[in-house]
Design a protein around this motif. Structure first.
Motif, mmCIF file in Angstrom:
data_model
loop_
_atom_site.group_PDB
_atom_site.id
_atom_site.type_symbol
_atom_site.label_atom_id
_atom_site.label_comp_id
_atom_site.label_asym_id
_atom_site.label_seq_id
_atom_site.Cartn_x
_atom_site.Cartn_y
_atom_site.Cartn_z
ATOM 1 N N ASP A 195 0.803 -1.318 0.013
ATOM 2 C CA ASP A 195 -0.135 0.002 -0.004
ATOM 3 C C ASP A 195 0.836 1.292 0.052
ATOM 4 O O ASP A 195 0.519 2.139 -0.629
ATOM 5 C CB ASP A 195 -0.849 0.023 1.115
ATOM 6 N N ALA A 196 1.851 1.273 1.044
ATOM 7 C CA ALA A 196 2.699 2.465 0.970
ATOM 8 C C ALA A 196 3.494 2.785 -0.289
ATOM 9 O O ALA A 196 3.669 3.867 -0.889
ATOM 10 C CB ALA A 196 3.844 2.208 2.124
ATOM 11 N N THR A 199 1.182 4.132 -2.999
ATOM 12 C CA THR A 199 0.994 5.581 -2.599
ATOM 13 C C THR A 199 2.220 6.481 -3.120
ATOM 14 O O THR A 199 2.283 7.305 -3.809
ATOM 15 C CB THR A 199 1.066 5.813 -1.172
ATOM 16 N N LEU A 200 3.437 5.986 -3.028
ATOM 17 C CA LEU A 200 4.694 6.605 -3.292
ATOM 18 C C LEU A 200 4.841 6.461 -4.860
ATOM 19 O O LEU A 200 5.038 7.482 -5.435
ATOM 20 C CB LEU A 200 5.938 5.837 -2.711
ATOM 21 N N LEU A 217 11.769 1.653 4.992
ATOM 22 C CA LEU A 217 10.234 1.468 4.802
ATOM 23 C C LEU A 217 10.049 0.145 5.451
ATOM 24 O O LEU A 217 9.833 -0.957 4.707
ATOM 25 C CB LEU A 217 9.573 1.629 3.313
ATOM 26 N N GLU A 272 8.876 8.899 6.725
ATOM 27 C CA GLU A 272 7.714 9.276 7.436
ATOM 28 C C GLU A 272 7.884 10.975 7.245
ATOM 29 O O GLU A 272 6.868 11.710 6.862
ATOM 30 C CB GLU A 272 7.375 9.026 8.712
ATOM 31 N N LEU A 277 4.983 8.752 4.931
ATOM 32 C CA LEU A 277 4.452 7.023 4.870
ATOM 33 C C LEU A 277 4.720 6.730 6.243
ATOM 34 O O LEU A 277 6.003 6.793 6.598
ATOM 35 C CB LEU A 277 5.591 6.619 3.511
ATOM 36 N N ARG A 278 3.760 6.042 6.675
ATOM 37 C CA ARG A 278 4.350 5.401 7.975
ATOM 38 C C ARG A 278 3.098 4.060 7.989
ATOM 39 O O ARG A 278 2.085 4.004 7.815
ATOM 40 C CB ARG A 278 3.702 6.034 9.304
#
Ligand SMILES: NC(=O)c1ccc[n+]([C@@H]2O[C@H](COP(=O)([O-])OP(=O)(O)OC[C@H]3O[C@@H](n4cnc5c(N)ncnc54)[C@H](OP(=O)(O)O)[C@@H]3O)[C@@H](O)[C@H]2O)c1
Length: 312
Positions: A195-196, A199-200, A217, A272, A277-278
């Motif tokens: 998911d992260a 998004t990136l 990450l 983050e 992003l977390r």
């Protein structure tokens, strides 16, 4: 009407590649995953052909030689995929003028420090796998100065192989399990990682330039394998699964061909801070694992016990 951006994933049939496809589908994103048979990253021409054919807006390299112990006796193969193959993907993306995300590992570290590793800490790989991934990071940076390298660690899910799945399966047959209490890492649920990354990827496609090119990450909690499993089996029991007795032992009770870092916890503060992003808390990710595991009928599941909808 402009077309939806296309994400192309090399090494698409691995744990991360499958998760990227699964999560991209859920989010309604256009994702093409290519397995080794369709695009061997070691063959530079095949990588270029794939990019020409698919016309992606961004590529992710999830292809890797990940057999950590086997790599000790197959050094050339590990370097061919993890260094040269990675460079091929980064170079081809640069030629095509599109962004590229490369995935690396916590095993680039030696494990001697007693806190989570930051991007400023010096790598010191203990294994051929770790050395080949570090060489890959350097080859990717040399081939494509804009490539974003993400180091992650202890990636798991409840569907296929991996540590969590293995322990849940063992717990069906045994009421006591031994787990290393002196090996520390940052467990990362593969769906959260995917998911992260999605998004990136969307932000890179939109033209955002991250302030750095190397990011950690990983899951936000650093702990020992024993503490990780304590949390998993407490959740399993709380949700009506079986109770399991756990015993903390030294990691050297499980001899392996490759040396692994005693500590490979990753500090993900930079990603983050720079990109917001977390990954979700470990307890939430583990609870999702447990609930899916308990919902699946282990007998009716068939091959590998993997629920059908996840066998992509
Ligand atoms: N799993 C972890 O705990 C972990 C931790 C830290 C970092 N990482 C990194 O995360 C990334 C994804 O790992 P993963 O867990 O998804 O590993 P994985 O399940 O082993 O998947 C790797 C995939 O790469 C493919 N591959 C191997 N050689 C290839 C080649 N020459 N050309 C194209 N594809 C090739 C493999 O295909 P075959 O099945 O045909 O071999 C496999 O599908 C890797 O960069 C890994 O180093 C993983």
């Amino acid at each position: 009407m402009s077309r939806q951006p296309i994400l192309l994933v090399f090494g698409g049939h691995g744990q991360l590649g499958r998760a990227l496809l699964r999560r991209a589908r859920l989010a309604g994103r256009h994702c093409v995953v290519l397995p080794r048979a369709a695009a061997d990253v070691c063959a530079s021409l095949r990588v270029h052909e794939a990019i020409t054919r698919v016309q992606p807006d961004i590529v992710i390299n999830a292809a890797a030689y990940t057999a950590v112990d086997q790599a000790e006796s197959e050094r050339a193969s590990a370097f061919a995929v993890n260094r040269d193959g990675a460079a091929n993907v980064a170079w081809a993306a640069s030629e095509a003028g599109i962004p590229c995300i490369h995935v690396s590992t916590d095993y680039v570290f030696g494990g001697a420090i007693g806190r989570p590793y930051t991007e400023q800490d010096s790598p010191w790989p203990l294994s051929v796998y770790g050395a080949s991934k570090l060489a890959g990071e350097r080859a990717v940076s040399a081939a494509n100065g804009k490539a974003v390298i993400l180091r992650t660690g202890w990636v798991y899910d409840q569907f296929e192989g991996g540590f969590v799945r293995k322990m849940l399966e063992l717990a069906r047959r045994r009421d006591r399990l031994q787990v290393a209490g002196d090996q520390f890492g940052s467990p990362t649920h593969v769906d959260d990682l995917a998911d992260a990354m999605l998004t990136l990827a969307a932000r890179l496609v939109a033209g955002e330039q991250p302030p750095a090119r190397l990011y950690h990450l990983a899951g936000p909690t650093g702990l020992s394998r024993f503490e990780w499993m304590e949390m998993l089996f407490a959740l399993l029991a709380r949700h009506g699964g079986q109770s399991v007795g756990l015993q903390a032992v030294a990691a050297n009770a499980f001899p392996t061909a490759a040396r692994r870092p005693r500590n490979s916890m990753l500090d993900s503060t930079r990603v983050e801070h720079d990109l917001g992003l977390r990954l979700p808390p470990l307890i939430d990710a583990l609870e999702r694992c447990v609930l899916t595991w308990l919902e699946a009928d282990p007998i009716a599941d068939g091959v590998n016990g993997a629920p059908l909808e996840h066998r992509l």
